[in-house]
Write an enzyme that holds these catalytic residues in place. Structure first.
Site, PDB file in Angstrom:
ATOM      1  N   TYR A 172       0.833  -1.210   0.000  1.00  8.62           N
ATOM      2  CA  TYR A 172       0.000   0.000   0.000  1.00  8.62           C
ATOM      3  C   TYR A 172       0.864   1.255   0.000  1.00  8.62           C
ATOM      4  CZ  TYR A 172      -3.926  -2.998   1.599  1.00  8.62           C
ATOM      5  OH  TYR A 172      -4.879  -3.966   1.739  1.00  8.62           O
ATOM      6  N   HIS A 210       0.353 -11.552   1.257  1.00 10.30           N
ATOM      7  CA  HIS A 210      -0.689 -10.766   0.585  1.00 10.30           C
ATOM      8  C   HIS A 210      -1.404 -11.507  -0.539  1.00 10.30           C
ATOM      9  CE1 HIS A 210      -1.580  -6.216  -0.136  1.00 10.30           C
ATOM     10  NE2 HIS A 210      -2.655  -6.944  -0.313  1.00 10.30           N
TER      11      HIS A 210
END
Ligand SMILES: *[C@@H]1O[C@H](CO)[C@@H](O)[C@H](O)[C@H]1NC(C)=O
Ligand SMILES: *[C@@H]1O[C@H](CO)[C@@H](O)[C@H](O)[C@H]1NC(C)=O
Ligand SMILES: *[C@@H]1O[C@H](CO)[C@@H](O)[C@H](O)[C@H]1NC(C)=O
Ligand SMILES: *[C@@H]1O[C@H](CO)[C@@H](O)[C@H](O)[C@H]1NC(C)=O
Length: 330
Positions: free
Chosen positions: A77, A134
């Site tokens: 992110y 992830h």
């Protein structure tokens, strides 16, 4: 190389020092029976996907001051430095909030370690409460990590867990077959699988065409299923915020805390929470942030739960075949 004994000592001292205080947000226990460790995962947390450092930082500061106890971020992110600075600026004790972070999938051991070290530095903390892989492969999936890659990266995740730098470990975007690869070699099993889940994806006990990335399999194997995109942010519709189904149901309920009307978005989130599934809705807007905290003072009737479970729209965002696309990752 650290000895197992020194790892266990580090583990014990960290886990004793870090009870998470939950305030008014209920939580679920996740843990590992082999090592006898567990943490409480708050049922609602602040999502930060697509927020840059300054937007994420401001949202996190507002959230913590409002009483949030859980922030969800990821190496990818690119906002962990902003979040770390904001957490520090609140002055809140580290043990009073829960951080989830993620390292990319498809990494070899040295890169996985480097990415996690960077994450801890950016977040200005010696540990995260939950660390996830992830993705079942590298993010572009074309350059797949494959089974061997998943297994190798999981062994590194276990080392983070044993050192106490990750108080709990899990995965994200995984389907049954990806989890099976990990189970083959795991001494510490994934405790969480964070995947897309929202109204429109069908009844809780059915798997449809794998729209839910094999929810039933996760739950059967004790892997806590956690929802991202609970309002279907990437779906390009506000149906789960102000659509007729959720608005019609919302009109029947009043907040037990504030006596105010429940909103459509709260109904969409509550349908997930009431199934025991944690959510991480993203917002940097104060009113919505407050509404997202007020999910525990009222309860949907079974009839309304069923009506929401029967919804087939909005469909899962992802592949064209009515699935997230995650289950076809090799
Ligand atoms: C962060 O995002 C906000 C909102 O999109 C934007 O206004 C701001 O310029 C961005 N900041 C940086 C440093 O890119
Ligand atoms: C690990 O991956 C990185 C990034 O792809 C690469 O530069 C490095 O050489 C790899 N290390 C090993 C030991 O394969
Ligand atoms: C709250 O709901 C009631 C009943 O549906 C409605 O009459 C009232 O206008 C609503 N209040 C607000 C502020 O929307
Ligand atoms: C759907 O999930 C089942 C197991 O739950 C699996 O056997 C099947 O291959 C999956 N189908 C697709 C298209 O991924």
């Amino acid at each position: 190389m650290r000895s197992l004994a020194s790892l266990l000592v580090a583990t014990c001292s960290l886990s004793l020092a870090t009870p998470v205080q939950q305030n008014s947000i209920p939580s679920r226990r996740i843990g590992d029976d082999v090592h006898g460790r567990s943490v409480q995962l708050p049922m609602m947390g602040l999502g930060t996907w697509q927020y840059n450092n300054s937007v994420a930082g401001a949202a996190v500061k507002m959230a913590i001051e409002m009483g949030y106890v859980h922030v969800d971020t990821a190496f990818d992110y690119d906002n962990q430095a902003g979040i770390g600075a904001a957490l520090k600026a609140t002055g809140a004790k580290r043990a009073s909030y829960f951080i989830t972070s993620k390292i990319p999938g498809g990494l070899n051991a040295s890169t996985a370690k480097a990415n996690f070290e960077t994450s801890l530095k950016q977040l200005q903390t010696p540990y995260v409460d939950l660390l996830l892989v992830h993705f079942p492969a590298t993010m572009d999936a074309a350059a797949s990590g494959g089974k061997a890659g998943r297994q190798a990266e999981w062994k590194v995740m276990e080392s983070f867990y044993l050192s106490g730098q990750a108080r709990a470990i899990g995965v994200s975007h995984y389907c049954e077959k990806h989890l099976q690869d990990v189970f083959e070699i795991a001494t510490v099993k994934p405790m969480v699988n964070q995947v897309q889940y929202h109204v429109g994806m069908g009844a809780p006990t059915t798997d449809g065409v794998n729209a839910t990335d094999n929810m039933g399999y996760d739950q059967h194997h004790g892997v806590l299923y956690e929802s991202f995109s609970p309002l279907c942010g990437p779906c390009g519709t506000t149906e789960l915020i102000d659509g007729t189904l959720v608005s019609g149901i919302a009109a029947k309920y009043v907040s037990g805390l504030h006596g105010t009307n429940i909103t459509g978005a709260q109904v969409s989130l509550k349908w997930i929470i009431q199934q025991g599934i944690p959510v991480i809705p993203k917002t940097n807007e104060e009113t919505n942030m407050r509404l997202n905290m007020d999910l525990f003072s009222w309860k949907l009737s079974q009839e309304d739960m069923n009506a929401l479970s029967a919804a087939t729209s909005p469909a899962v965002a992802g592949a064209d075949d009515g699935t997230s696309g995650d289950c076809s990752i090799l």
